[in-house]
Design an enzyme around this catalytic site. Structure first.
Site, short mmCIF file in Angstrom:
data_model
loop_
_atom_site.label_atom_id
_atom_site.label_comp_id
_atom_site.label_asym_id
_atom_site.label_seq_id
_atom_site.Cartn_x
_atom_site.Cartn_y
_atom_site.Cartn_z
N GLY A 252 -5.46 20.00 -23.80
CA GLY A 252 -4.61 20.40 -24.79
C GLY A 252 -4.39 19.61 -25.65
N CYS B 44 -14.34 36.73 -15.63
CA CYS B 44 -14.97 36.30 -16.88
C CYS B 44 -16.38 36.84 -16.71
CB CYS B 44 -14.52 35.13 -17.59
SG CYS B 44 -15.09 33.72 -16.85
N ASP C 117 -26.81 23.99 -20.81
CA ASP C 117 -25.23 24.03 -21.44
C ASP C 117 -24.56 24.77 -20.16
OD1 ASP C 117 -23.22 23.81 -22.96
OD2 ASP C 117 -23.90 25.25 -24.68
N ASN D 96 1.42 25.56 -17.22
CA ASN D 96 -0.24 25.91 -17.41
C ASN D 96 -0.60 27.26 -16.86
OD1 ASN D 96 -2.84 25.65 -17.74
ND2 ASN D 96 -3.23 24.48 -16.01
N GLY D 97 -1.33 28.22 -17.71
CA GLY D 97 -1.63 29.58 -17.44
C GLY D 97 -0.92 30.65 -18.35
N TYR E 16 -16.39 24.17 -16.79
CA TYR E 16 -16.13 23.60 -18.11
C TYR E 16 -15.00 22.83 -18.14
CZ TYR E 16 -14.98 23.03 -22.71
OH TYR E 16 -14.79 22.35 -23.94
N CYS F 43 -3.48 24.27 -21.54
CA CYS F 43 -2.51 23.23 -21.38
C CYS F 43 -2.88 22.52 -19.95
CB CYS F 43 -1.05 23.73 -21.48
SG CYS F 43 -0.51 25.23 -20.31
#
Length: 475
Positions: free
Chosen positions: A38, A452, A357, A112-113, A253, A12
């Protein structure tokens, strides 16, 4: 790569404003600018000092609002949110801002989160008699605020409630007499403060300021609570600052290229990542560089400039295929890739192509794009990724919930290359990414969350946050 097709989504974006008679209109335009964060729901809550008015619904901002509806909102202050939800969080009841009305005063909240101890807090609150109406973590904060001691001021109740939360969160809270803004102690999700005229504004990204002519003042600091009311702007702390850990995927991204996060422009950061990637690869024999639209274009331009290989528009993205085409099965997801992307045959035919990419998640889309380029006549396809391999799930508001979804987990780069059928595959190093973005070249206290990419999380990960077969991560 295309978030709609690959299953990685920011959940979001939030916006807030205090001190303008056009607050609702500004919020509408701000949410438009944040639409990429979002696309499943949107909402605005406003106040004129006498109650809270709300309009929200499922769909895009244009689908939810009209001039007539905005005129009904009015007010001098407003908050709004655009939302992407996980499977369990879908439904109109979960669209934010959430509004809570009581005899002691109403409040609206948008976030947001992701709160990693939400399940634990929810269980605790339910034992005390709270009844939850949504599946959203955001509702936990409202219950915590309302259940705080009645002898505390509203400001202290909010600070106490925020101090109990763990994870990544950027909150905007609206009452009839104030706008409150809060950033988690690690600063994982982006949040910026600005001004338009005499009004204070806040947004997940600075691109929302540009569309309304607002000036960016600064980033909201980790652990900071800002209160805006008729007396102006007041800054306090609800928690000490922890190690700064801004989400790296914002730079890679999520954020729009025209946004700045903590003074770093996203387009320029991605372009530097592309340049750094070309330096790490060294000599590569190829005829043309192309980027996967849209988030990889900046990195592809940087790679082209550094390598000397000409950049061309080798892939075209359709602007008229909506999220209706998202499907859970792999076969339908691959069909979605065909509808979203098409190669420019005369650009790639007979050429050795460098395909830039931003990241690889499942690998489904990468495999399909490599195949498309080769079917269009590319003699070789060299895939270069402007970030390190994604090997661990995210629990901070990004829709990568299990490492089983990640093609790079437990595989070598060569094994991933074979799966996507590329001629070569290269990832940007973590150190190179940090250098290119503009952070220190050390992994310790680098100011970015690398979870990640490394599996090292900046906060404790609670067992209830992790799916059963992933719980060893939380140990």
């Amino acid at each position: 790569m295309l978030a709609e097709l690959r299953g990685i989504n920011e959940e979001c974006g939030v916006f807030g404003i205090w001190g303008s008679e056009e607050a609702s209109q500004y919020t509408y335009y701000g949410l438009h600018a944040l639409q990429h964060r979002g696309q499943e729901g949107a909402g605005i809550v406003s106040t004129n000092g006498n109650g809270l008015q709300v309009i929200k619904g499922e769909g895009l901002v244009n689908d939810v609002f009209s001039n007539l509806k905005l005129d009904d909102l009015g007010g001098h202050a407003a908050i709004g949110q655009v939302r992407y939800s996980t499977e369990s969080g879908r439904g109109i009841e979960n669209v934010q801002p959430l509004v809570f009305r009581s005899t002691t005063g109403s409040l609206a909240v948008a976030m947001n989160g992701n709160i990693v101890n939400a399940a634990e807090l929810r269980e605790h609150l339910e034992r005390q008699g709270s009844i939850f109406q949504t599946a959203s973590d955001t509702e936990v904060l409202a219950h915590l605020i309302k259940r705080s001691s009645g002898s505390l001021t509203q400001r202290d109740r909010v600070k106490k409630a925020l101090s109990m939360l763990k994870g990544a969160f950027a909150f905007v809270i609206l009452t009839e007499d104030s706008l409150m803004i809060a950033q988690d102690p690690n600063g994982i999700r982006p949040l910026s403060l600005g001004k338009v005229g005499d009004a204070w504004v806040v947004a997940s990204e600075t691109c929302a300021f540009d569309i309304i002519g607002a000036e960016c003042v600064r980033s909201v600091e980790p652990g900071e609570l800002l209160i805006v009311n008729r007396d102006g702007l007041h800054a306090e702390r609800f928690a000490p600052t922890a190690d700064s850990a801004m989400c790296s995927m914002e730079y890679v991204y999520f954020a729009r290229p025209d946004s700045d996060i903590e003074g770093i422009n996203i387009h320029m950061a991605r372009k530097r990542c592309g340049k750094q990637l070309a330096r790490e690869i060294g000599d590569i024999e190829a005829d043309v560089v192309t980027g996967v639209p849209d988030s990889s274009i900046s990195a592809a331009i940087g790679f082209s400039e550094e390598s000397g290989i000409p950049y061309e528009l080798g892939l075209i993205k359709s602007r008229y295929v909506g999220r209706t085409f998202i499907q859970p099965s792999q076969s339908l997801r691959e069909q979605g890739v065909k509808m979203k992307l098409s190669p420019v045959h005369q650009v790639v035919n007979g050429k050795r192509v460098v395909m830039v990419d931003d990241s690889i998640v499942r690998g489904t889309t990468s495999k399909r794009i490599v195949k498309m380029l080769k079917e269009a006549g590319a003699t070789e396809v060299h895939v270069v990724i402007a970030s390190p391999p994604l090997v661990s799930p995210c629990f901070y508001g990004v829709d990568i919930s299990t490492d089983s979804e990640l093609i790079a987990t437990g595989r070598t780069v060569e094994e991933v290359r074979e799966l996507i059928n590329a001629d070569t595959l290269t990832f940007l190093s973590p150190e190179g990414m940090l250098d290119a973005i503009g952070r220190p070249d050390t992994m310790k206290n680098c100011g970015q969350c690398l979870a990640c990419f490394t599996g090292e999380y900046p906060t404790e990960i609670y067992a209830d946050t992790v799916l059963p077969h992933e719980k060893e991560i939380g140990k």
